[in-house]
Design an enzyme around this catalytic site. Sequence first.
Site, PDB file in Angstrom:
ATOM      1  N   ALA A 172      48.022  46.790  36.348  1.00 19.85           N
ATOM      2  CA  ALA A 172      47.565  47.085  34.993  1.00 19.85           C
ATOM      3  C   ALA A 172      46.740  48.283  34.791  1.00 19.85           C
ATOM      4  CB  ALA A 172      46.767  45.956  34.131  1.00 19.85           C
ATOM      5  N   HIS A 221      47.504  45.826  27.005  1.00 21.97           N
ATOM      6  CA  HIS A 221      46.973  46.660  28.032  1.00 21.97           C
ATOM      7  C   HIS A 221      46.611  47.864  28.186  1.00 21.97           C
ATOM      8  CE1 HIS A 221      44.625  45.088  31.988  1.00 21.97           C
ATOM      9  NE2 HIS A 221      44.821  43.986  31.610  1.00 21.97           N
ATOM     10  N   TYR A 243      38.670  48.665  29.629  1.00 19.26           N
ATOM     11  CA  TYR A 243      39.629  47.558  28.958  1.00 19.26           C
ATOM     12  C   TYR A 243      39.010  46.965  27.971  1.00 19.26           C
ATOM     13  CZ  TYR A 243      42.277  47.463  33.836  1.00 19.26           C
ATOM     14  OH  TYR A 243      42.939  47.316  34.238  1.00 19.26           O
ATOM     15  N   GLU A 262      44.057  36.001  34.751  1.00 24.74           N
ATOM     16  CA  GLU A 262      43.773  37.932  35.185  1.00 24.74           C
ATOM     17  C   GLU A 262      43.383  37.326  36.689  1.00 24.74           C
ATOM     18  OE1 GLU A 262      41.677  41.102  32.992  1.00 24.74           O
ATOM     19  OE2 GLU A 262      42.975  42.480  34.058  1.00 24.74           O
ATOM     20  N   ARG A 303      37.009  39.695  41.870  1.00 23.26           N
ATOM     21  CA  ARG A 303      37.776  38.353  43.133  1.00 23.26           C
ATOM     22  C   ARG A 303      36.287  37.645  43.321  1.00 23.26           C
ATOM     23  NH1 ARG A 303      42.108  42.015  45.028  1.00 23.26           N
ATOM     24  NH2 ARG A 303      42.579  43.336  43.308  1.00 23.26           N
TER      25      ARG A 303
END
Lengths: 322, 322
Positions: B59, B165, B181, B271, B277
């Site tokens: 994205a 998005h 976002y 996602e 992460r």
Amino acid sequence: MIIDCHGHYTTAPDSVVYDGRSASYPSVTDDELRESVEDSQLRLMRQRGVDLTIFSPRASAMAHHFGEPAASAAWSRHCNDLIARLVRLYPGRFAGVCQLPQAAGEPIESAIPELRRCVEELGFVGCNLNPDPSGGHWTSPPLTDPSWYPLYEAMCELDVPAMVHVSAVTNPAFHATGSHYLNADTTAFMQLLQADLFVRFPSLRLVIPHGGGAVPYHWGRFRGLADMLGRPPLETSVMPNVFFDTCVYHQPGIDLLFAVIDAGNILFGSEMVGAVRGVDPRTGHHFDDTRRYVDALGLSAADRAKVYEHNARRVYPRLPLP
Amino acid sequence: MIIDCHGHYTTAPDSVVYDGRSASYPSVTDDELRESVEDSQLRLMRQRGVDLTIFSPRASAMAHHFGEPAASAAWSRHCNDLIARLVRLYPGRFAGVCQLPQAAGEPIESAIPELRRCVEELGFVGCNLNPDPSGGHWTSPPLTDPSWYPLYEAMCELDVPAMVHVSAVTNPAFHATGSHYLNADTTAFMQLLQADLFVRFPSLRLVIPHGGGAVPYHWGRFRGLADMLGRPPLETSVMPNVFFDTCVYHQPGIDLLFAVIDAGNILFGSEMVGAVRGVDPRTGHHFDDTRRYVDALGLSAADRAKVYEHNARRVYPRLPLP
């Protein structure tokens, strides 16, 4: 004692208007001032058992986006003077917070004399700081940029906090109270996460309203981003200096806020009479009657005292003693 | 069966880059493609028991803000082709969603041929729609503006939904995944609240990712705003056509989402591998392992099936049958 940290003078007489070049500054009488709050803010404060409201000019009418510094300064003085008169008319019921004469692209230094006047001469306890005086075009640098430092130096010297609060929006992508306000809260928090502002200003205190925007709902995301960006944990880098109010207009939202944010960082607030004035058909009570949601949490006496009074006194030490 | 509605190809080979004028389109081999997902998305899908990921180009690299239509079109084709190859390499593991060649100020019509190509020739099941191709300057009209209608007409004809998005942000006020976002999610929802888009397009389906931005946390605010603005209740005006994913990276956030939003409006998503992460030190598990949070809800079998599979099949009817 119950202190509402977030009230705006949204019921000012209709004659008080500003179009960016000229403002109407009619000689509002004391009776008109009383009339403008007696049946709205003061009635609801009595009904809801709120003793003191930290009160500032209408946020959506700060009108920084017009961008004309002299007119903005005159408008701010006028709006702040009305707040000062209300504080004097209702001793102990209101404490003043000022709007600043900001304008996109103007150095923040030009807002400092009005902050000093309001604190030192009018007895105000804080200010509202607009992170986007452009009105939804976001042309200003992040709040952590050194260009903002002169204001923070003055705030620390005066020992007053700022509520980070945007004003009217001229960008048609946004709705003022439906997206722009919440976006600004989230944006400001992320700016603070990314930099070391509070290392430089350890006594600076910022209130992020509307329950912190999207932040508590996404608390795991922000904790994870701090980790990914190599930043210190939020609890040590941001939360010693940042506070959220309780302007979240349903029980599940308030439940979440208190589930993830320490009670020492939450100030009772309602933004009454403000963005959402109606009655929730699901409860039969006003959406913005946030005291009901907080009471329903069953907080310990110590946490309750923090949220309703002690945190506000710590963040706004110039509040009058009870 | 468990379908993750929100995966991006964030692990594309480093040689695939684009600077707004020229893009590097190296001839990526099948082995390189496999290598780029085997030890990341596919390994985590296996670990977490996810059967199928609805997969789209990265994205943040859609790069609409460069604003050069021909280069943007070439870049989109290239990125979408890589997705199509991955879908073919791993039958049943990925379903393709395309990026659109948008550019700020360009008519959306120019994006429709690529949507048609991806759906009709490559077998894609949806698209990502950027409400702010300017990259954080918000120069486009609201999603309810008629200028967007040609895309919606094509989407309805093809029976594909869009995930709303945004992409990379060039405005220094915002952090892409930390504020831009989430702000976009909140902004889009409020735009949809204010207008009658779904009266005009009753079969249009939009997924608002990241758990709906700030919306569920402020659900009372949005219900109250709909009331104040004289709009119909959200349940009838917006929610028949709008869906939230579960990209909320902590248990209290997921609890809130399911407390206020009907299970029929929630699509499982992670996602992954994406914005966050790391491993949450409080749980010992990845922040973005959202299946743990959803499983911990103890949903009924019917709701669980909706969230993990049936809602996705309803929103993305072109998904391959199991």
